[in-house]
Design a protein around this motif. Structure first.
Motif, PDB file in Angstrom:
ATOM      1  N   GLY B  79      56.720  45.298  49.660  1.00  0.00           N
ATOM      2  CA  GLY B  79      56.443  45.568  48.248  1.00  0.00           C
ATOM      3  C   GLY B  79      55.009  45.250  47.873  1.00  0.00           C
ATOM      4  O   GLY B  79      54.425  44.283  48.368  1.00  0.00           O
ATOM      5  N   LEU B  80      54.427  46.101  47.031  1.00  0.00           N
ATOM      6  CA  LEU B  80      53.083  45.839  46.507  1.00  0.00           C
ATOM      7  C   LEU B  80      53.147  45.918  44.991  1.00  0.00           C
ATOM      8  O   LEU B  80      53.590  46.930  44.439  1.00  0.00           O
ATOM      9  CB  LEU B  80      52.090  46.887  47.042  1.00  0.00           C
ATOM     10  N   VAL B  81      52.735  44.851  44.337  1.00  0.00           N
ATOM     11  CA  VAL B  81      52.694  44.848  42.872  1.00  0.00           C
ATOM     12  C   VAL B  81      51.234  44.758  42.443  1.00  0.00           C
ATOM     13  O   VAL B  81      50.589  43.720  42.595  1.00  0.00           O
ATOM     14  CB  VAL B  81      53.499  43.667  42.282  1.00  0.00           C
ATOM     15  N   ASN B  82      50.712  45.885  41.957  1.00  0.00           N
ATOM     16  CA  ASN B  82      49.323  45.926  41.491  1.00  0.00           C
ATOM     17  C   ASN B  82      49.277  45.446  40.052  1.00  0.00           C
ATOM     18  O   ASN B  82      49.448  46.214  39.114  1.00  0.00           O
ATOM     19  CB  ASN B  82      48.779  47.353  41.588  1.00  0.00           C
ATOM     20  N   ASN B  83      49.048  44.157  39.907  1.00  0.00           N
ATOM     21  CA  ASN B  83      49.083  43.547  38.583  1.00  0.00           C
ATOM     22  C   ASN B  83      47.706  43.044  38.121  1.00  0.00           C
ATOM     23  O   ASN B  83      47.456  42.988  36.929  1.00  0.00           O
ATOM     24  CB  ASN B  83      50.096  42.385  38.607  1.00  0.00           C
ATOM     25  N   ALA B  84      46.830  42.731  39.073  1.00  0.00           N
ATOM     26  CA  ALA B  84      45.529  42.149  38.698  1.00  0.00           C
ATOM     27  C   ALA B  84      44.789  43.093  37.766  1.00  0.00           C
ATOM     28  O   ALA B  84      44.787  44.308  37.958  1.00  0.00           O
ATOM     29  CB  ALA B  84      44.695  41.901  39.951  1.00  0.00           C
ATOM     30  N   GLY B  85      44.159  42.538  36.768  1.00  0.00           N
ATOM     31  CA  GLY B  85      43.391  43.387  35.871  1.00  0.00           C
ATOM     32  C   GLY B  85      42.648  42.578  34.838  1.00  0.00           C
ATOM     33  O   GLY B  85      42.961  41.416  34.595  1.00  0.00           O
ATOM     34  N   LEU B  86      41.646  43.231  34.262  1.00  0.00           N
ATOM     35  CA  LEU B  86      40.907  42.622  33.164  1.00  0.00           C
ATOM     36  C   LEU B  86      41.431  43.226  31.867  1.00  0.00           C
ATOM     37  O   LEU B  86      41.914  44.352  31.854  1.00  0.00           O
ATOM     38  CB  LEU B  86      39.421  42.949  33.287  1.00  0.00           C
ATOM     39  N   GLY B  87      41.299  42.474  30.781  1.00  0.00           N
ATOM     40  CA  GLY B  87      41.724  42.987  29.477  1.00  0.00           C
ATOM     41  C   GLY B  87      40.590  42.995  28.480  1.00  0.00           C
ATOM     42  O   GLY B  87      40.818  42.794  27.289  1.00  0.00           O
ATOM     43  N   THR B  88      39.385  43.238  28.999  1.00  0.00           N
ATOM     44  CA  THR B  88      38.200  43.174  28.133  1.00  0.00           C
ATOM     45  C   THR B  88      38.338  44.075  26.906  1.00  0.00           C
ATOM     46  O   THR B  88      38.608  45.263  27.025  1.00  0.00           O
ATOM     47  CB  THR B  88      36.947  43.613  28.930  1.00  0.00           C
ATOM     48  N   GLU B  89      38.158  43.460  25.764  1.00  0.00           N
ATOM     49  CA  GLU B  89      38.192  44.230  24.514  1.00  0.00           C
ATOM     50  C   GLU B  89      36.776  44.575  24.111  1.00  0.00           C
ATOM     51  O   GLU B  89      35.839  43.879  24.474  1.00  0.00           O
ATOM     52  CB  GLU B  89      38.743  43.352  23.394  1.00  0.00           C
ATOM     53  N   GLY B  90      36.646  45.604  23.303  1.00  0.00           N
ATOM     54  CA  GLY B  90      35.324  45.895  22.768  1.00  0.00           C
ATOM     55  C   GLY B  90      35.282  47.289  22.206  1.00  0.00           C
ATOM     56  O   GLY B  90      36.007  48.171  22.670  1.00  0.00           O
ATOM     57  N   ILE B 100      32.030  47.818  30.992  1.00  0.00           N
ATOM     58  CA  ILE B 100      32.847  49.031  31.185  1.00  0.00           C
ATOM     59  C   ILE B 100      33.072  49.262  32.678  1.00  0.00           C
ATOM     60  O   ILE B 100      34.195  49.496  33.136  1.00  0.00           O
ATOM     61  CB  ILE B 100      32.161  50.260  30.547  1.00  0.00           C
ATOM     62  N   GLU B 101      31.978  49.113  33.434  1.00  0.00           N
ATOM     63  CA  GLU B 101      32.066  49.347  34.873  1.00  0.00           C
ATOM     64  C   GLU B 101      33.000  48.339  35.544  1.00  0.00           C
ATOM     65  O   GLU B 101      33.831  48.709  36.379  1.00  0.00           O
ATOM     66  CB  GLU B 101      30.664  49.263  35.468  1.00  0.00           C
ATOM     67  N   ALA B 102      32.883  47.079  35.165  1.00  0.00           N
ATOM     68  CA  ALA B 102      33.717  46.035  35.777  1.00  0.00           C
ATOM     69  C   ALA B 102      35.190  46.276  35.472  1.00  0.00           C
ATOM     70  O   ALA B 102      36.068  46.077  36.323  1.00  0.00           O
ATOM     71  CB  ALA B 102      33.286  44.664  35.264  1.00  0.00           C
ATOM     72  N   LEU B 103      35.452  46.727  34.254  1.00  0.00           N
ATOM     73  CA  LEU B 103      36.831  46.986  33.833  1.00  0.00           C
ATOM     74  C   LEU B 103      37.435  48.137  34.643  1.00  0.00           C
ATOM     75  O   LEU B 103      38.554  48.048  35.145  1.00  0.00           O
ATOM     76  CB  LEU B 103      36.804  47.316  32.332  1.00  0.00           C
ATOM     77  N   VAL B 104      36.668  49.219  34.779  1.00  0.00           N
ATOM     78  CA  VAL B 104      37.167  50.376  35.537  1.00  0.00           C
ATOM     79  C   VAL B 104      37.301  50.013  37.014  1.00  0.00           C
ATOM     80  O   VAL B 104      38.273  50.389  37.666  1.00  0.00           O
ATOM     81  CB  VAL B 104      36.243  51.607  35.339  1.00  0.00           C
ATOM     82  N   GLN B 105      36.339  49.257  37.508  1.00  0.00           N
ATOM     83  CA  GLN B 105      36.374  48.882  38.921  1.00  0.00           C
ATOM     84  C   GLN B 105      37.625  48.059  39.242  1.00  0.00           C
ATOM     85  O   GLN B 105      38.377  48.387  40.148  1.00  0.00           O
ATOM     86  CB  GLN B 105      35.118  48.071  39.261  1.00  0.00           C
ATOM     87  N   LEU B 106      37.868  46.998  38.492  1.00  0.00           N
ATOM     88  CA  LEU B 106      38.986  46.108  38.836  1.00  0.00           C
ATOM     89  C   LEU B 106      40.347  46.712  38.458  1.00  0.00           C
ATOM     90  O   LEU B 106      41.335  46.507  39.145  1.00  0.00           O
ATOM     91  CB  LEU B 106      38.822  44.737  38.170  1.00  0.00           C
ATOM     92  N   ASN B 107      40.395  47.460  37.359  1.00  0.00           N
ATOM     93  CA  ASN B 107      41.692  47.984  36.919  1.00  0.00           C
ATOM     94  C   ASN B 107      42.071  49.309  37.557  1.00  0.00           C
ATOM     95  O   ASN B 107      43.245  49.666  37.580  1.00  0.00           O
ATOM     96  CB  ASN B 107      41.701  48.168  35.393  1.00  0.00           C
ATOM     97  N   VAL B 108      41.080  50.060  38.051  1.00  0.00           N
ATOM     98  CA  VAL B 108      41.386  51.381  38.628  1.00  0.00           C
ATOM     99  C   VAL B 108      41.048  51.432  40.115  1.00  0.00           C
ATOM    100  O   VAL B 108      41.921  51.660  40.949  1.00  0.00           O
ATOM    101  CB  VAL B 108      40.646  52.517  37.880  1.00  0.00           C
TER     102      VAL B 108
END
Lengths: 81, 240
Positions: B79-90, B100-108
């Motif tokens: 099983g793989l659970v892809n849960n890690a992510g940033l929740g940067t608001e703005g 923006i880049e860091a958010l897309v990189q880590l979440n996508v």
């Protein structure tokens, strides 16, 4: 067992599992003509990573997948130690 | 026992998932940059069913080697659970491009690359379950979360097509879309905002991390056998 032999054995094993009838595996045979689909290639690369401990296509900076059986085998033979 | 990799397993939803799965008898590898006190305590209490392995998933080039390391140490990953992510608001207009880049990189990008290296071994093994943690923000809107929303919509799009790709090899791929849940990721939300969201939800409350963990357990288990390519909303009826 040589790298070449391991690669061809893995191809034959997956062909059996995926019910693919392989033509004779010569160096000049195009990978398209093996009858393998992209899934079968994904399985092949994963199996070989387990067996040989390397994935030459991740190490390589060239994004292109090899075109022939010979190119594919050489990718595994020419991995820098 | 089946191995399950949970990214972002040191806090919040990921920690709840990792702890629950270890309790349910899975061998769980929680991935995060650093081990937290909470995760260390859960590891100690788990009777060797829960393990921490450090990896900064934002470093894309380190992912193939990390996937190999985990497989070499623990064996096949079920099983793989892809849960890690940033929740940067703005607000988009004023967000720094690097944010923006860091958010897309880590979440996508990170979960897609990690999935590539884990899934192809699942393909070779002929079994596996992949679960991507999305968000209700993927399909609804919220002020200040446009980039985050884009990344979570990416997770559901990725889920559906990958399910088609790997289905014939016996691998399922699903997404979970939680509503607002109290974690560090949502700490910016005021008490008032929290009450407002709960008041707008059919059940008049917020879901919690345990609700998501139970859904993951279901999808990994026998119940999830014939479930693939779909998205499960857990939001106490916020979007009902």
């Amino acid at each position: 067992m040589s790298v070449r032999l391991k690669v061809t054995e893995a191809i034959k094993q997956i062909a059996k599992e995926q019910h693919v009838t392989l033509p004779e595996l010569t160096d000049g045979l195009s990978l398209h003509e093996t009858g393998f689909d992209s899934l079968a290639f994904a399985i092949l690369v994963a199996r070989l990573e387990d067996e040989l401990g390397v994935d030459p296509f991740t190490i390589s900076e060239d994004a292109a997948f090899p075109a022939t059986v010979g190119d594919f085998v050489r990718a595994y033979e020419n991995v820098p130690a | 026992m089946h191995n399950v990799l949970v990214t972002g397993g040191s806090r919040g939803i990921g920690l709840a998932i990792a702890t629950r799965l270890a309790g349910a008898g899975y061998n769980v590898i929680a991935v995060a940059r650093r081990e937290t006190e909470e995760l260390a305590a859960a590891v100690r209490a788990s009777e060797k069913r829960l393990h921490f392995r450090a990896c900064d998933l934002a470093v894309i080039d380190a992912i193939p080697a990390f996937a190999k390391l985990v497989r070499d140490e623990f064996g096949a990953i079920y099983g793989l659970v892809n849960n890690a992510g940033l929740g940067t608001e703005g607000l988009l207009a004023t967000m720094h491009n690097s944010e923006i880049e860091a958010l897309v990189q880590l979440n996508v990008l990170s979960p897609i690359i990690l999935t590539k290296y884990i899934a192809r071994h699942m393909m070779a093994d002929g079994a596996g379950r992949i679960i991507n943690i999305s968000s209700i923000i993927a399909s609804t809107g919220y002020n200040g979360l446009s980039v985050y929303g884009a990344t979570k919509a990416a997770a559901t799009g990725f889920t559906r097509s990958l399910a088609r790709e790997v289905g014939k090899l016996g691998i399922t791929v699903n997404a979970i879309a939680p509503g607002f849940i109290d974690t560090e990721l949502t700490h910016n939300l005021s008490d008032e905002g929290r009450k407002r969201i709960a008041g707008r939800s059919a059940l008049r409350r917020l879901p919690d991390t345990e609700d998501v963990a139970r859904m993951v357990e279901y999808l990994l288990g026998e119940g999830g056998r014939n479930v693939t390519g779909t998205v499960f909303t857990i939001d106490a009826g916020n979007t009902a």
